[in-house]
Scaffold this motif. Structure first.
Motif, PDB file in Angstrom:
ATOM      1  N   LEU A  16     -65.027 -30.269 -56.455  1.00 55.03           N
ATOM      2  CA  LEU A  16     -64.558 -30.737 -55.147  1.00 55.03           C
ATOM      3  C   LEU A  16     -64.016 -32.149 -55.266  1.00 55.03           C
ATOM      4  O   LEU A  16     -64.603 -32.984 -55.950  1.00 55.03           O
ATOM      5  CB  LEU A  16     -65.726 -30.764 -54.157  1.00 55.03           C
ATOM      6  N   TYR A  21     -81.947 -32.888 -56.112  1.00 53.34           N
ATOM      7  CA  TYR A  21     -80.531 -32.840 -55.821  1.00 53.34           C
ATOM      8  C   TYR A  21     -80.062 -34.074 -55.054  1.00 53.34           C
ATOM      9  O   TYR A  21     -80.741 -34.566 -54.173  1.00 53.34           O
ATOM     10  CB  TYR A  21     -80.274 -31.590 -54.981  1.00 53.34           C
ATOM     11  N   VAL A  61     -72.598 -21.827 -56.094  1.00 51.07           N
ATOM     12  CA  VAL A  61     -73.016 -22.833 -55.126  1.00 51.07           C
ATOM     13  C   VAL A  61     -74.420 -23.360 -55.441  1.00 51.07           C
ATOM     14  O   VAL A  61     -74.688 -24.548 -55.338  1.00 51.07           O
ATOM     15  CB  VAL A  61     -72.960 -22.226 -53.713  1.00 51.07           C
ATOM     16  N   LEU A  87     -72.816 -27.826 -46.662  1.00 47.52           N
ATOM     17  CA  LEU A  87     -71.836 -26.949 -47.311  1.00 47.52           C
ATOM     18  C   LEU A  87     -72.537 -25.896 -48.169  1.00 47.52           C
ATOM     19  O   LEU A  87     -72.148 -24.728 -48.203  1.00 47.52           O
ATOM     20  CB  LEU A  87     -70.894 -27.794 -48.176  1.00 47.52           C
ATOM     21  N   ILE A  88     -73.607 -26.314 -48.858  1.00 47.65           N
ATOM     22  CA  ILE A  88     -74.320 -25.402 -49.747  1.00 47.65           C
ATOM     23  C   ILE A  88     -74.931 -24.256 -48.935  1.00 47.65           C
ATOM     24  O   ILE A  88     -74.772 -23.082 -49.273  1.00 47.65           O
ATOM     25  CB  ILE A  88     -75.443 -26.153 -50.490  1.00 47.65           C
ATOM     26  N   THR A 142     -73.168 -33.241 -53.510  1.00 49.12           N
ATOM     27  CA  THR A 142     -72.191 -32.370 -54.164  1.00 49.12           C
ATOM     28  C   THR A 142     -70.976 -33.150 -54.613  1.00 49.12           C
ATOM     29  O   THR A 142     -70.290 -32.759 -55.536  1.00 49.12           O
ATOM     30  CB  THR A 142     -71.690 -31.289 -53.211  1.00 49.12           C
ATOM     31  N   MET A 173     -64.699 -25.399 -55.545  1.00 43.33           N
ATOM     32  CA  MET A 173     -66.022 -25.877 -55.896  1.00 43.33           C
ATOM     33  C   MET A 173     -66.307 -25.648 -57.378  1.00 43.33           C
ATOM     34  O   MET A 173     -66.880 -26.514 -58.041  1.00 43.33           O
ATOM     35  CB  MET A 173     -67.054 -25.153 -55.052  1.00 43.33           C
ATOM     36  N   PRO A 176     -72.827 -26.722 -58.234  1.00 40.64           N
ATOM     37  CA  PRO A 176     -72.046 -27.290 -57.134  1.00 40.64           C
ATOM     38  C   PRO A 176     -71.137 -28.439 -57.555  1.00 40.64           C
ATOM     39  O   PRO A 176     -70.204 -28.760 -56.832  1.00 40.64           O
ATOM     40  CB  PRO A 176     -73.125 -27.774 -56.160  1.00 40.64           C
ATOM     41  N   LEU A 206     -72.276 -21.890 -47.531  1.00 46.75           N
ATOM     42  CA  LEU A 206     -71.650 -21.007 -48.518  1.00 46.75           C
ATOM     43  C   LEU A 206     -72.628 -19.951 -49.017  1.00 46.75           C
ATOM     44  O   LEU A 206     -72.247 -18.795 -49.224  1.00 46.75           O
ATOM     45  CB  LEU A 206     -71.105 -21.826 -49.698  1.00 46.75           C
ATOM     46  N   VAL A 207     -73.902 -20.344 -49.209  1.00 44.45           N
ATOM     47  CA  VAL A 207     -74.876 -19.364 -49.696  1.00 44.45           C
ATOM     48  C   VAL A 207     -75.072 -18.258 -48.658  1.00 44.45           C
ATOM     49  O   VAL A 207     -75.064 -17.068 -48.994  1.00 44.45           O
ATOM     50  CB  VAL A 207     -76.213 -20.052 -50.033  1.00 44.45           C
ATOM     51  N   ASP A 231     -82.824 -28.455 -48.252  1.00 47.89           N
ATOM     52  CA  ASP A 231     -82.641 -29.914 -48.286  1.00 47.89           C
ATOM     53  C   ASP A 231     -81.281 -30.334 -48.798  1.00 47.89           C
ATOM     54  O   ASP A 231     -81.030 -31.518 -48.984  1.00 47.89           O
ATOM     55  CB  ASP A 231     -83.726 -30.539 -49.171  1.00 47.89           C
ATOM     56  N   ARG A 232     -80.413 -29.383 -49.054  1.00 48.50           N
ATOM     57  CA  ARG A 232     -79.130 -29.750 -49.657  1.00 48.50           C
ATOM     58  C   ARG A 232     -78.055 -29.884 -48.585  1.00 48.50           C
ATOM     59  O   ARG A 232     -78.277 -29.538 -47.434  1.00 48.50           O
ATOM     60  CB  ARG A 232     -78.765 -28.696 -50.707  1.00 48.50           C
ATOM     61  N   PRO A 233     -76.873 -30.432 -48.960  1.00 50.56           N
ATOM     62  CA  PRO A 233     -75.818 -30.642 -47.959  1.00 50.56           C
ATOM     63  C   PRO A 233     -75.454 -29.334 -47.253  1.00 50.56           C
ATOM     64  O   PRO A 233     -75.619 -28.259 -47.814  1.00 50.56           O
ATOM     65  CB  PRO A 233     -74.638 -31.140 -48.787  1.00 50.56           C
TER      66      PRO A 233
END
Lengths: 347, 294
Positions: A263, A338, A303, B93-94, A341, A259, A307, B97-98, B89-91
C-alpha cells in the motif's frame, strides 16, 4: 551524462524503476512478433496482457486515494462503471466515434467523483469505505432502472472493433503513464500533502492545509484515469450490462492486489497485480468452479499474514508480520505486536 | 389513502425484519469495533438452513429456529476464536477485508452447494388478516412479533444478566473490564456467537416472506450498516427505529414512484446513510459508544 546521474540521485530512481523500464521496452514490440510467420506470441497472450495493463492502471488509481491519502475506497469500480457506461451510451445510442465517447466517459467519472467525493470524503475511516461501497451498489441499481438510456438489465452492444494490438498499445501506454504519474506525484508537494493527510489529518489541517480540497483533487484524478480504463474495457468487450460492469469483487480485487504489492508505494500495485493475475490464471485453469472461493481464502491470508506487502518485505523484512514470525521462529523472542499497515513510502 | 396505509403497514413489517437483522451487526461493531462485512451472508445461511429443514424434513419454517440458533451459535464462537480475534486490534482495513473475504467464501460455497437458483420456503401460516381495506400477511405479522420478542429478550439479557453486563462493560472500557476480572476473550467470543446466531434467526424469519439466493447478502450488509450508522452502535431502540424508517422509505418509494420497483431500496438506504453520517455522525440514538470511534 552528469545531469542524468544527478537526476538519478535526486529522485532516488531505485532499481525497481529500472526493471519497470526494461519491462516496458520489452513489452513494446510484442505485437510485431505476432506476425503469422513467427508464431512467438499468441493472440490470447496479447489479450491477457491487455487485461493486465488495465488492472495495473486501476490498482495505481486506487492506490492514489487508498494508499497515499489513506482513504480506503471500497467502491472505486463505480468510476470504472461510469467510464464504461459513459462511453457505451455515447457510442451505442448517440453513434459517436470512440475517442470523443471515451473522453465523455472519463470526464463523467471525474465529475461524479467531485460530486460524491465532496460528501463522502468528509467521512472518516470505515464510514468512507462503506459509503463508497454503497455508492457502487446504488449506481448498479440506478443503471438498471434508467432503462431508456442505459438499456437496463439487457445491456448495451457497442460496435465491435477487434484490433488486439491497438488495445494492447493503448493500455500499455496508459499503464506506464499512470505509474509514472504516481511516481512523479509522490515527489511533489501535493503528494507529500496527501501522505501527511494519511498520517495525521488533524495535524495537516492545523498546518493550514485544505485537506478536503486535496482529497477531492486526488479523488477526481484517480476517477478520471479509472473512467478511461472503463471506456477502453467497454469498447474491447463490445457488450456492457450492469452485472458485468459493476461486478462485486472488481474493487476488492484492486485492494487485494495493491495490498499484496504494498500500500502507498509506486511499484506495489504493479507487482501485486502481476502476481495475483498470474495466480488467478492458474486458479481459473485448474478450479473454474472454486476460483472465487479460493480468492476469498487468498484475500484473508494476504490480509492477515502479509499486510505490508512485497514492497514492505523488500524495504525492511524485520518490520513485517512475516519477518516477526520468522524472528520468533529463530528464537529472538516475541517482539511488539502489530503496529501499522502503512509502510514507509519508497520506490 | 388505502394505498398509503397499506404501504405504511408493509413498511413497518419490513422494518421489523431489518431491526432484528441489524442487531448482530450493531452489537459486534459496538463491542469489538469490527465491522462485519459478512453479515448479510449469515442471514443467508440461516435462511438456507431453514429451507433445507423445511424442504427435506418437512419442518415448519418458523420452528427451525431451535436448530438455527444453536448451530450458528457454535459457528460464531468458532469463527471468533479462529479468525475475528486476530483482527480486533488491527487497523479497520484489515477487519473489513477479512470479513469481506469471509463473505466471498460463504456466498460462493453456498452457490456451489445449493446452486444460484432462488428458493422459496412454504409455511402453514400463509394467509391474510383484513383490517378495513388493508391486507396483512400472517407470516409478516409473525416476523414482526418475533422481532419484538427477540429485541426485548436481548435488551433484558444485556441489561440484567451477569454476562450481559460484562458484554456492556467490555464495550465501554476494555482495560477496566479486564481489571475487574472479566475474561475479555471469552466475552468477545460469546458476544460474536450470540450475534451470529441472532442474525441467522433473522434469516429464518425472512425465508418464508421472500425468495432466498446465495448472493442476497451484500445489500443486507449495506442496509445493516446504514441502520447502525443512523441508530448508533449497539442501540436496540435505535435499531428498531432505524429499521422501521428504512422499511418505510423503501416501501413508500416502491409504491409511489412509478417504474422503479424495489430495486431502489438500496439506493434509498445509501442516501439516508450519507445524509445521516454527514449531518449527525454520532447517530440519532446514542448507543454503546460514539460512532466516531471505530
Amino acid at each position: 551524462m552528469r545531469t542524468l546521474t544527478e537526476i538519478w540521485k535526486r529522485y532516488k530512481l531505485g532499481p525497481l524503476v529500472l526493471i519497470l523500464l526494461v519491462l516496458f521496452l520489452f513489452l513494446l514490440p510484442l505485437p510485431r512478433w505476432l506476425a503469422p510467420e513467427r508464431k512467438l506470441v499468441s493472440n490470447s497472450l496479447l489479450f491477457s496482457l491487455t487485461q493486465l495493463f488495465m488492472l495495473v492502471t486501476l490498482a495505481s488509481d486506487w492506490n492514489m486515494t487508498g494508499g497515499f491519502t489513506g482513504y480506503i475506497d471500497f467502491g472505486h469500480a463505480v468510476f470504472f462503471g461510469i467510464g464504461a457506461y459513459g462511453a457505451g451510451v455515447m457510442m451505442a445510442k448517440a453513434g459517436w466515434p470512440f475517442v470523443p465517447a471515451l473522453i465523455v466517459g472519463a470526464v463523467a467519472a471525474a465529475i461524479f467523483a467531485v460530486l460524491i467525493g465532496s460528501a463522502t470524503l468528509r467521512l472518516k475511516g470505515p464510514y468512507f469505505s462503506i459509503a463508497m461501497l454503497g455508492t457502487f451498489v446504488a449506481m448498479r441499481e440506478i443503471v438498471r432502472v434508467l432503462r431508456p438510456i442505459t438499456g437496463g438489465g439487457s445491456g448495451l452492444t457497442l460496435p465491435p472493433y477487434l484490433n488486439r494490438p491497438l488495445f494492447y498499445y493503448v493500455t500499455l501506454i496508459l499503464a506506464v503513464l499512470v505509474v509514472a504519474f504516481v511516481w512523479w506525484l509522490r515527489r511533489t508537494q501535493f503528494g507529500a500533502t496527501l501522505v501527511a493527510i494519511r498520517e495525521d489529518e488533524v495535524g495537516a489541517e492545523m498546518r493550514g492545509i485544505n485537506t478536503t480540497l486535496h482529497k477531492i483533487t486526488i479523488f477526481w484524478i484517480a476517477a478520471f484515469f479509472t473512467g478511461i480504463v472503463g471506456a477502453l474495457w467497454a469498447y474491447q468487450n463490445t457488450f456492457i450490462d450492469p452485472d458485468v460492469v459493476f461486478f462485486e469483487s472488481r474493487t476488492i480485487e484492486l485492494v487485494m492486489m495493491t495490498m499484496l504489492g504494498g500500500l502507498g508505494t509506486v511499484a506495489g500495485p504493479v507487482i501485486g497485480v502481476t502476481v495475483i493475475y498470474w495466480l488467478r490464471d492458474i486458479l481459473w485453469s485448474n478450479f473454474l468452479q472454486f476460483h472465487l472461493l479460493v480468492e476469498g481464502v487468498l484475500l484473508i491470508v494476504i490480509v492477515l499474514f502479509f499486510p505490508e506487502g512485497i514492497m514492505g518485505l523488500l524495504n525492511d523484512p524485520s518490520a513485517t508480520s512475516l519477518g516477526r514470525l520468522w524472528g520468533r521462529y529463530l528464537g529472538e523472542g516475541p517482539k511488539d505486536a502489530y503496529q501499522s499497515t502503512e509502510t514507509e513510502t519508497s520506490v | 389513502m388505502d394505498q398509503l396505509s397499506q404501504a405504511a403497514i408493509n413498511g413497518v413489517m419490513l422494518g421489523g425484519f431489518y431491526a432484528v437483522m441489524v442487531l448482530g451487526f450493531s452489537i459486534i461493531w459496538g463491542v469489538m469495533g469490527v465491522i462485519n462485512l459478512a453479515h448479510g451472508e449469515f442471514v443467508m445461511v440461516g435462511a438456507y438452513i431453514t429451507w433445507l429443514l423445511s424442504k427435506q424434513l418437512g419442518w415448519e419454517p418458523f420452528a427451525t429456529v431451535i436448530v438455527v440458533f444453536p448451530v450458528m451459535f457454535a459457528v460464531g464462537y468458532a469463527l471468533q476464536h479462529g479468525l475475528i480475534n486476530r483482527v480486533i486490534d488491527r487497523p479497520y482495513l484489515i477487519s473489513l477485508l477479512v470479513t469481506y473475504g469471509l463473505s466471498i467464501i460463504i456466498a460462493n460455497a453456498t452457490k456451489i452447494i445449493f446452486t444460484a437458483t432462488p428458493r422459496t420456503v412454504d409455511t402453514a401460516f400463509s394467509g391474510f388478516w383484513r383490517v378495513g381495506d388493508v391486507t396483512v400477511p400472517i407470516t409478516k405479522t409473525i416476523v414482526l412479533i418475533a422481532a419484538l420478542i427477540i429485541m426485548s429478550g436481548l435488551h433484558l439479557f444485556l441489561q440484567y444478566t451477569r454476562l450481559g453486563k460484562s458484554i456492556r462493560a467490555a464495550a465501554q472500557n476494555r482495560e477496566a473490564a479486564r481489571i475487574v476480572g472479566i475474561e475479555i476473550k471469552y466475552v468477545y467470543a460469546i458476544t460474536f456467537a450470540i450475534c451470529i446466531a441472532l442474525t441467522a434467526v433473522a434469516g429464518t424469519l425472512v425465508a418464508p416472506t421472500q425468495p432466498i439466493y446465495p448472493f442476497m447478502g451484500p445489500p443486507l450488509t449495506l442496509k445493516a450498516f446504514a441502520i447502525t450508522a443512523m441508530a448508533g452502535l449497539g442501540s436496540i431502540p435505535g435499531a428498531l427505529m432505524g429499521g422501521i424508517v428504512l422499511g418505510l422509505v423503501e416501501v413508500l418509494i416502491a409504491t409511489f414512484v412509478p417504474g422503479v420497483g424495489t430495486n431502489l431500496g438500496i439506493v434509498s438506504s445509501f442516501v439516508i446513510l450519507v445524509v445521516v453520517l454527514v449531518t449527525r455522525p454520532q447517530g440519532l440514538f446514542g448507543g454503546l459508544k460514539p460512532a466516531g470511534a471505530h
